[in-house]
Enzyme design. Structure first.
Site, PDB file in Angstrom:
ATOM      1  N   HIS A 269       0.840  -1.200   0.000  1.00  0.00           N
ATOM      2  CA  HIS A 269       0.000   0.000   0.000  1.00  0.00           C
ATOM      3  C   HIS A 269       0.882   1.261   0.000  1.00  0.00           C
ATOM      4  CE1 HIS A 269      -3.685   2.312   1.138  1.00  0.00           C
ATOM      5  NE2 HIS A 269      -2.777   3.116   1.669  1.00  0.00           N
ATOM      6  N   GLU A 270       1.797   1.329   0.961  1.00  0.00           N
ATOM      7  CA  GLU A 270       2.666   2.517   1.040  1.00  0.00           C
ATOM      8  C   GLU A 270       3.550   2.611  -0.197  1.00  0.00           C
ATOM      9  OE1 GLU A 270       1.815   4.684   3.087  1.00  0.00           O
ATOM     10  OE2 GLU A 270       0.564   3.371   4.329  1.00  0.00           O
ATOM     11  N   HIS A 273       1.742   4.438  -2.856  1.00  0.00           N
ATOM     12  CA  HIS A 273       1.869   5.886  -2.651  1.00  0.00           C
ATOM     13  C   HIS A 273       3.261   6.346  -3.106  1.00  0.00           C
ATOM     14  CE1 HIS A 273      -1.874   6.670  -0.564  1.00  0.00           C
ATOM     15  NE2 HIS A 273      -1.621   5.815   0.408  1.00  0.00           N
ATOM     16  N   GLU A 300      -4.749   7.639  -3.033  1.00  0.00           N
ATOM     17  CA  GLU A 300      -5.231   6.365  -2.499  1.00  0.00           C
ATOM     18  C   GLU A 300      -5.538   5.382  -3.633  1.00  0.00           C
ATOM     19  OE1 GLU A 300      -4.806   6.043   0.599  1.00  0.00           O
ATOM     20  OE2 GLU A 300      -5.972   4.292   1.192  1.00  0.00           O
TER      21      GLU A 300
HETATM   22 ZN    ZN Z   1      -3.063   5.202   1.847  1.00  0.00          ZN
END
Ligand code: ZN
Length: 506
Positions: A269-270, A273, A300
């Site tokens: 997830h990170e 980003h 997101e």
């Molecule tokens: Zn996030």
């Protein structure tokens, strides 16, 4: 196209960007390596720097430069040009910063930090009454803030707040997508849990130490395309990504011995980003809107795409599982691709948003969106929040809320006035799904590539279509440009139904 005022505006922004990067670096260090005794000094450093940055962002000279650019038709003639869009977003940021009286900003910060402390104690004691007066105060101050920003044409007060996180978004438009999504999702969750067969989570209960998990996480993010010469992965209590500056993007994660997929998906997830941050044109446009991300929703969409659309796919496990077997060991060898794929796609009626699965997560978000909008409008009184929360939660998720700790007291956001932030989480999932369908049309053999651990074509697509534009397009506009359609609930529902029904044997 360039003019002296435009060049000065860009130079001013770059310097502010540099200071901002220093501030973010102090923040990163505080969460990772700072000795705890350094906290007081760090607070002083951060606050001194924040003061300088605030002055620069509200400097009347900056306002004059923006106005000079706006008056120049050679820059602004074509309103879709990168220069005109850059100036438009400079204006938006400047107006936001200068519309709030200093006294209100100070009051929000002062009451917000007290309210946050009160929230922590109230949550621990499951005592809503103790938090209620603080939430009343914060809602009042947040309403004042929205009134200073002003209601956008054809909109409502909530839009002024959501604009801080999702520029240009309107509550009514969000609602128009959320309502059908909520109805269909509630139905899907009911169908899966009442008629389907839940997969076994046995593969996720294997104990694996943090060192092995870290090595595996690094292997995965390097395969996804994260440039480790221009970024790092460290450990913090709350994972985050900080795109500090050109060539420097910091990711953090956390490890638990049980359930290694928590850290794996947190890291992916990170990393999503981080890939966005690494793909922004910061070399040329650092500190400017053209070098910055569009919105929290689009940010997101990138993290969710790598976490859920890539990471929870069968293709991903076909590539990753042999590596997981050799790098993680610990009895994981007895589980095959199908076991991993099914175990990482379970659905659960749980109470806590941050622990929710890919499907129910959006129901948690929609609940908050509806309630915070009503609180702001004054249709819902703070004292009635727990009752209404519990009633709607049960309608959406089909289980009663046992206590306020697992109900309306679970999130920190409202305690410091973050109203309008929650919907960006689900907007991210919706954008990710809509982009994902287009990506699969444009890269027809993407599945085969992912099976080989080949993610370069996917990343190039994202770079070209999304990352390289900075803030040239607003989120809704980008979505229409890429997919030819406005944001809709259909792609996310197709994705979830198409994946979860077979996983549940339906
Ligand atoms: Zn996030």
């Amino acid at each position: 196209m360039t003019t002296p005022a435009y060049d000065q505006l860009r130079a001013h922004a770059r310097e502010t960007g540099v200071l901002n990067a220093v501030e973010a670096l102090l923040g990163w260090d505080q969460e990772t390596y700072m000795p705890s005794a350094g906290a007081a000094s760090r607070a002083e450093q951060s606050s001194a720097l924040a003061g300088i940055i605030h002055e620069r962002r509200t400097d009347p000279k900056l306002g004059d430069l923006i106005a000079a650019c706006e008056a120049d038709s050679s820059l602004m003639g074509d309103e879709a040009s990168p220069e005109a869009r850059n100036v438009r977003e400079f204006r938006r940021a400047y107006d936001k910063k200068t519309k709030l009286p200093t006294s209100l900003v100070a009051e929000l910060a002062r009451v917000g930090s007290q309210a946050q402390e009160a929230w922590k104690a109230a949550r621990a004691a499951d005592d809503f009454k103790a938090f209620e007066p603080w939430l009343v105060k914060m809602m009042d101050l947040t309403r004042q803030k929205a009134e200073c920003y002003g209601v956008p044409a054809g909109g409502e007060l909530y839009d002024a707040l959501v604009d801080d996180y999702e520029p240009g978004a309107k509550a009514a438009e969000i609602e128009a997508v959320f309502t059908p999504l909520g109805e269909r999702l509630s139905g899907l969750v009911r169908e899966l849990l009442e008629q389907g067969t839940a997969p076994s989570d046995a593969p996720l209960t294997t104990k694996i130490d943090a060192t092995r998990q870290h090595a595996f996480g690094m292997k995965v993010i390097e395969a996804l395309g994260f440039d480790t010469k221009a970024g790092r992965l460290d450990v913090t209590t709350h994972p985050f990504c900080s795109g500090l500056a050109p060539g420097d993007t910091r990711l953090t994660t956390r490890y638990r011995d049980e359930k290694f997929t928590d850290a794996l998906y947190g890291t992916m997830h990170e990393c999503g980003h981080g890939l966005y941050e690494q793909g922004l044109p910061k070399g040329e446009h650092f500190g400017e809107p053209l070098g910055d991300s569009i919105s929290l929703g689009i940010h997101e969409s990138q993290s969710r795409m790598w976490e859920n659309f890539v990471g929870r796919s069968r293709e991903f496990w076909e590539w990753a599982l042999p590596h997981a077997h050799s790098m993680l060991g610990s009895g994981l060898e007895k589980f095959g691709v199908d076991d991993m794929y099914r175990a990482t796609n379970t659905v659960e009626r749980s109470y806590i948003r941050v622990e929710a699965d890919e499907a129910t997560y959006n129901l948690h978000v929609m609940l908050r969106f509806g309630l915070e909008r009503s609180l702001l409008r004054g249709d819902l009184a703070v004292k009635d929040l727990p009752g209404v929360w519990n009633e709607r939660f049960e309608q959406l998720l089909g289980v009663p809320v046992p206590d306020n700790r697992r109900g309306c007291l679970q999130d920190v956001h409202w305690s410091f006035g973050l109203i309008g932030y929650f919907p960006t989480y689900t907007l991210g999932n919706l954008y990710a799904a809509q982009f994902w369908e287009k990506i699969n049309q444009d890269i027809p053999d993407l599945s085969a590539q992912m099976r080989e651990g080949e993610f370069a074509a996917l990343l190039s697509w994202l770079r070209e279509q999304i990352h390289s534009h900075g803030q040239r397009f607003r989120a809704g506009e980008l979505c229409e440009r890429i997919t030819g359609k406005p944001l809709s609930a259909d792609p996310l529902m197709r994705h979830l139904e198409g994946k979860l029904r077979p996983v549940y044997g339906l």
